[in-house]
Design a protein around this motif. Structure first.
Motif, PDB file in Angstrom:
ATOM      1  N   SER A   1      -7.876  10.065   7.652  1.00 36.97           N
ATOM      2  CA  SER A   1      -6.649   9.455   7.173  1.00 36.97           C
ATOM      3  C   SER A   1      -5.984  10.365   6.158  1.00 36.97           C
ATOM      4  O   SER A   1      -6.631  11.246   5.584  1.00 36.97           O
ATOM      5  CB  SER A   1      -6.995   8.113   6.505  1.00 36.97           C
ATOM      6  N   ILE A   2      -4.703  10.130   5.930  1.00 40.77           N
ATOM      7  CA  ILE A   2      -4.078  10.712   4.761  1.00 40.77           C
ATOM      8  C   ILE A   2      -4.483   9.821   3.582  1.00 40.77           C
ATOM      9  O   ILE A   2      -4.800   8.642   3.768  1.00 40.77           O
ATOM     10  CB  ILE A   2      -2.550  10.822   4.928  1.00 40.77           C
ATOM     11  N   PRO A   3      -4.526  10.349   2.364  1.00 41.23           N
ATOM     12  CA  PRO A   3      -4.956   9.522   1.235  1.00 41.23           C
ATOM     13  C   PRO A   3      -3.949   8.426   0.910  1.00 41.23           C
ATOM     14  O   PRO A   3      -2.746   8.582   1.131  1.00 41.23           O
ATOM     15  CB  PRO A   3      -5.082  10.523   0.084  1.00 41.23           C
TER      16      PRO A   3
ATOM     17  N   GLU B   1      -3.807   7.435  -6.369  1.00 47.25           N
ATOM     18  CA  GLU B   1      -4.670   7.311  -5.193  1.00 47.25           C
ATOM     19  C   GLU B   1      -5.079   8.676  -4.640  1.00 47.25           C
ATOM     20  O   GLU B   1      -6.225   8.881  -4.278  1.00 47.25           O
ATOM     21  CB  GLU B   1      -3.986   6.483  -4.106  1.00 47.25           C
ATOM     22  N   VAL B   2      -4.134   9.607  -4.557  1.00 45.17           N
ATOM     23  CA  VAL B   2      -4.464  10.938  -4.041  1.00 45.17           C
ATOM     24  C   VAL B   2      -5.501  11.595  -4.947  1.00 45.17           C
ATOM     25  O   VAL B   2      -6.499  12.143  -4.469  1.00 45.17           O
ATOM     26  CB  VAL B   2      -3.213  11.820  -3.889  1.00 45.17           C
TER      27      VAL B   2
ATOM     28  N   ALA C   1       0.854  -1.181   0.000  1.00 47.80           N
ATOM     29  CA  ALA C   1       0.000   0.000   0.000  1.00 47.80           C
ATOM     30  C   ALA C   1       0.892   1.234   0.000  1.00 47.80           C
ATOM     31  O   ALA C   1       2.057   1.177   0.403  1.00 47.80           O
ATOM     32  CB  ALA C   1      -0.914  -0.002   1.223  1.00 47.80           C
ATOM     33  N   VAL C   2       0.323   2.346  -0.451  1.00 45.37           N
ATOM     34  CA  VAL C   2       1.034   3.613  -0.470  1.00 45.37           C
ATOM     35  C   VAL C   2       0.144   4.669   0.167  1.00 45.37           C
ATOM     36  O   VAL C   2      -1.071   4.544   0.194  1.00 45.37           O
ATOM     37  CB  VAL C   2       1.415   4.035  -1.910  1.00 45.37           C
ATOM     38  N   SER C   3       0.779   5.706   0.691  1.00 42.65           N
ATOM     39  CA  SER C   3       0.020   6.829   1.233  1.00 42.65           C
ATOM     40  C   SER C   3       0.821   8.103   1.021  1.00 42.65           C
ATOM     41  O   SER C   3       2.014   8.063   0.746  1.00 42.65           O
ATOM     42  CB  SER C   3      -0.308   6.617   2.715  1.00 42.65           C
ATOM     43  N   ALA C   4       0.113   9.239   1.155  1.00 39.50           N
ATOM     44  CA  ALA C   4       0.761  10.520   0.897  1.00 39.50           C
ATOM     45  C   ALA C   4       0.445  11.518   1.995  1.00 39.50           C
ATOM     46  O   ALA C   4      -0.715  11.709   2.362  1.00 39.50           O
ATOM     47  CB  ALA C   4       0.314  11.084  -0.450  1.00 39.50           C
ATOM     48  N   PHE C   5       1.486  12.137   2.487  1.00 38.37           N
ATOM     49  CA  PHE C   5       1.386  13.259   3.402  1.00 38.37           C
ATOM     50  C   PHE C   5       1.525  14.505   2.534  1.00 38.37           C
ATOM     51  O   PHE C   5       2.618  14.820   2.061  1.00 38.37           O
ATOM     52  CB  PHE C   5       2.500  13.179   4.449  1.00 38.37           C
TER      53      PHE C   5
END
Length: 156
Positions: free
Chosen positions: A45-47, A64-65, A21-25
């Motif tokens: 959550s962050i996206p 995703e973002v 999984a990945v996420s972005a701040f």
């Protein structure tokens, strides 16, 4: 699909899968943080989301973002790799996924805030207002590490 996050819970089900999984701040020019309220667990959550076959991790973050928030971003740096086996996510289809997420810092380059099937709310939040939001501990750790001026990426 709904989900239940278990964090350091001795009664949590045993993981039966793992997925990248990945996420972005994402911070805007005023320092506010891009947040969503998830439709599957109602937490802020962050996206982020899963890596698809055929894409790079940075392509996945950008996709995703944009899908979850309506905001186009460019990646600026790595926050860290979060792989805590004591954090599992149980889905209603029987999958129990062990956390494995790569978190990046990013900056907005366009778009407008809009919700999606995965985000019932999208907003810019001042760091001082984060404590008023219901944020899962694993996401709070990513935010804390992204805000921390420490050297180098975080990893577990």
């Amino acid at each position: 699909m709904s989900r239940i996050d278990y964090f350091d819970d001795p009664n949590a089900p045993i993981a039966n899968s793992i997925k990248v999984a990945v996420s972005a701040f994402v911070r805007d020019y005023t320092g506010n943080i891009l947040m969503i309220r998830r439709t599957d667990n109602n937490k802020y959550s962050i996206p982020g989301g899963g890596l698809d076959v055929g894409e790079t991790v940075t392509d996945a973050v950008i996709r995703e973002v944009l899908e979850e928030t309506g905001i186009a971003v460019q990646i600026t740096s790595l926050v860290g790799i979060f792989s805590n086996p004591k954090h599992v996510i149980a889905y209603d289809d029987g999958e129990v996924r062990q956390e494995f997420s790569i978190c990046f810092r990013a900056e907005p380059i366009g778009g407008t805030l809009e919700t999606s099937s995965e985000s019932k709310e999208v907003l810019w939040v001042s760091p001082r207002d984060l404590s008023a939001l219901d944020i899962h501990p694993s996401i709070a750790l990513r935010i804390k590490r992204a805000l921390d001026p420490q050297d180098g990426p975080y990893f577990t």
